[in-house]
Design a protein around this motif. Sequence first.
Motif, mmCIF file in Angstrom:
data_model
loop_
_atom_site.group_PDB
_atom_site.id
_atom_site.type_symbol
_atom_site.label_atom_id
_atom_site.label_comp_id
_atom_site.label_asym_id
_atom_site.label_seq_id
_atom_site.Cartn_x
_atom_site.Cartn_y
_atom_site.Cartn_z
ATOM 1 N N ALA A 136 22.650 56.683 -37.543
ATOM 2 C CA ALA A 136 24.080 56.489 -37.362
ATOM 3 C C ALA A 136 24.525 56.761 -35.924
ATOM 4 N N ILE A 137 23.828 57.652 -35.225
ATOM 5 C CA ILE A 137 24.226 57.970 -33.849
ATOM 6 C C ILE A 137 23.373 57.235 -32.816
ATOM 7 N N GLY A 138 22.500 56.314 -33.292
ATOM 8 C CA GLY A 138 21.826 55.442 -32.344
ATOM 9 C C GLY A 138 20.317 55.467 -32.330
ATOM 10 N N PHE A 139 19.663 56.240 -33.204
ATOM 11 C CA PHE A 139 18.204 56.274 -33.207
ATOM 12 C C PHE A 139 17.642 54.967 -33.747
ATOM 13 N N ARG A 140 16.664 54.411 -33.051
ATOM 14 C CA ARG A 140 16.017 53.178 -33.481
ATOM 15 C C ARG A 140 14.505 53.303 -33.273
ATOM 16 N N SER A 141 13.754 52.698 -34.181
ATOM 17 C CA SER A 141 12.295 52.676 -34.074
ATOM 18 C C SER A 141 11.831 51.246 -34.312
ATOM 19 N N VAL A 142 12.129 50.384 -33.355
ATOM 20 C CA VAL A 142 11.923 48.946 -33.557
ATOM 21 C C VAL A 142 10.461 48.541 -33.376
ATOM 22 N N ASP A 143 9.682 49.337 -32.652
ATOM 23 C CA ASP A 143 8.305 48.945 -32.360
ATOM 24 C C ASP A 143 7.284 49.486 -33.354
ATOM 25 N N ALA A 144 7.695 50.382 -34.242
ATOM 26 C CA ALA A 144 6.760 50.983 -35.195
ATOM 27 C C ALA A 144 6.346 49.966 -36.253
ATOM 28 N N THR A 145 5.057 49.884 -36.531
ATOM 29 C CA THR A 145 4.536 48.988 -37.557
ATOM 30 C C THR A 145 4.648 49.664 -38.931
ATOM 31 N N LEU A 147 2.315 50.370 -40.926
ATOM 32 C CA LEU A 147 1.258 51.376 -41.017
ATOM 33 C C LEU A 147 1.670 52.665 -40.287
ATOM 34 N N GLU A 148 2.331 52.527 -39.146
ATOM 35 C CA GLU A 148 2.794 53.707 -38.409
ATOM 36 C C GLU A 148 3.906 54.427 -39.163
ATOM 37 N N TRP A 149 4.787 53.689 -39.803
ATOM 38 C CA TRP A 149 5.812 54.319 -40.633
ATOM 39 C C TRP A 149 5.171 55.080 -41.794
ATOM 40 N N LEU A 150 4.150 54.484 -42.394
ATOM 41 C CA LEU A 150 3.457 55.150 -43.497
ATOM 42 C C LEU A 150 2.768 56.417 -42.998
ATOM 43 N N ALA A 151 2.153 56.351 -41.826
ATOM 44 C CA ALA A 151 1.501 57.529 -41.253
ATOM 45 C C ALA A 151 2.534 58.608 -40.919
ATOM 46 N N ALA A 152 3.693 58.197 -40.416
ATOM 47 C CA ALA A 152 4.745 59.158 -40.102
ATOM 48 C C ALA A 152 5.237 59.852 -41.376
ATOM 49 N N PHE A 153 5.414 59.077 -42.442
ATOM 50 C CA PHE A 153 5.842 59.665 -43.711
ATOM 51 C C PHE A 153 4.780 60.630 -44.237
ATOM 52 N N GLY A 154 3.515 60.235 -44.129
ATOM 53 C CA GLY A 154 2.435 61.118 -44.575
ATOM 54 C C GLY A 154 2.405 62.412 -43.797
ATOM 55 N N LEU A 155 2.643 62.335 -42.490
ATOM 56 C CA LEU A 155 2.676 63.548 -41.665
ATOM 57 C C LEU A 155 3.816 64.462 -42.090
ATOM 58 N N LEU A 156 4.986 63.891 -42.365
ATOM 59 C CA LEU A 156 6.133 64.700 -42.792
ATOM 60 C C LEU A 156 5.846 65.402 -44.120
ATOM 61 N N VAL A 157 5.236 64.682 -45.055
ATOM 62 C CA VAL A 157 4.916 65.283 -46.357
ATOM 63 C C VAL A 157 3.865 66.376 -46.188
ATOM 64 N N LEU A 158 2.836 66.105 -45.393
ATOM 65 C CA LEU A 158 1.788 67.103 -45.177
ATOM 66 C C LEU A 158 2.339 68.346 -44.489
ATOM 67 N N PHE A 159 3.212 68.150 -43.519
ATOM 68 C CA PHE A 159 3.824 69.281 -42.817
ATOM 69 C C PHE A 159 4.707 70.085 -43.767
ATOM 70 N N LEU A 223 4.653 62.556 -34.299
ATOM 71 C CA LEU A 223 5.713 61.782 -34.940
ATOM 72 C C LEU A 223 6.409 60.886 -33.926
ATOM 73 N N ARG A 224 6.639 61.403 -32.737
ATOM 74 C CA ARG A 224 7.243 60.566 -31.682
ATOM 75 C C ARG A 224 6.339 59.374 -31.362
ATOM 76 N N GLY A 225 5.042 59.648 -31.264
ATOM 77 C CA GLY A 225 4.119 58.569 -30.953
ATOM 78 C C GLY A 225 4.123 57.478 -32.010
ATOM 79 N N LEU A 226 4.190 57.889 -33.275
ATOM 80 C CA LEU A 226 4.173 56.925 -34.370
ATOM 81 C C LEU A 226 5.462 56.108 -34.424
ATOM 82 N N LEU A 227 6.587 56.752 -34.181
ATOM 83 C CA LEU A 227 7.878 56.074 -34.323
ATOM 84 C C LEU A 227 8.344 55.384 -33.049
#
Length: 263
Positions: A136-145, A147-159, A223-227
């Motif tokens: 809502a305040i402007g964050f965008r992740s337009v280049d993430a594939t 697979l990278e979104w799935l990896a980011a979600f997996g990292l969040l759950v594991l953490f 997470l930054r790298g993935l997104l």
Amino acid sequence: MSTFSLTVRDSSTMLRRNLLHARRYPSLTLNLLLTPVMLLLLFVYIFGDVMSAGIGGGGADRAEYVAYLVPGVMLMTIGSTVVGTAVSVSNDMSEGIIARFRTLAIHRSSVLVGHVGGSVLQAVASVVVVGAVGVAIGFRSVDATPLEWLAAFGLLVLFALALTWIAVGMGLISPNAEAASNNALPLIFLPLISSTFVPIDAMPGWFQPIAECQPFTPAIETLRGLLLGTEIGHNGWLAVAWCVALAVLGYVWSKSVFDRDPS
């Protein structure tokens, strides 16, 4: 019915109990969620122009700082949310409900698994809320594939899983809810001295090892790298190693404390 089936059944029952408890008493979760949301808004709209000077050699604007900040605040949200788990476990211990559970014909570990499962679900839901505020305040992740979104979600759950087991251990050793909240403060404090708000190389030289040698910084950078497509480097395996080590440590610690003779 096999032992595994009984364990799954009992754990599901305890998970449902904890989710119902969180739904009936949402104030604790909301209070813990408000902290990262307020920090996100504060650092974007009050300190954003100043803090962005430390990004990209000083040439970043507020939009770039939002992109930098949101992944760190997502992981900070997990640290804040699991504090509620420590408080909830401590309440169960001090109010005698755990002693009652011990007398029932249920799998002993299902009580802890219920707390952990409920906490991970709440943490992920809280991250989704913070992510929505970020968008809502402007964050965008337009280049993430995907697979990278799935990896980011997996990292969040594991953490979330790793910090939850640590929080459960903190709750089990705390005599009351106030002590549990105080014992879990490092889970809120550590993100503040990580790379959440500014890059490591923008910090004083003597402070950089403190920010680097902790679990939040490699997880945030991964997470930054993935997104965002930034360089992950060695942070990926460091983040996973921290998560696995903390999860194992928290599980062994919690199970050891929980299995002690209550007398």
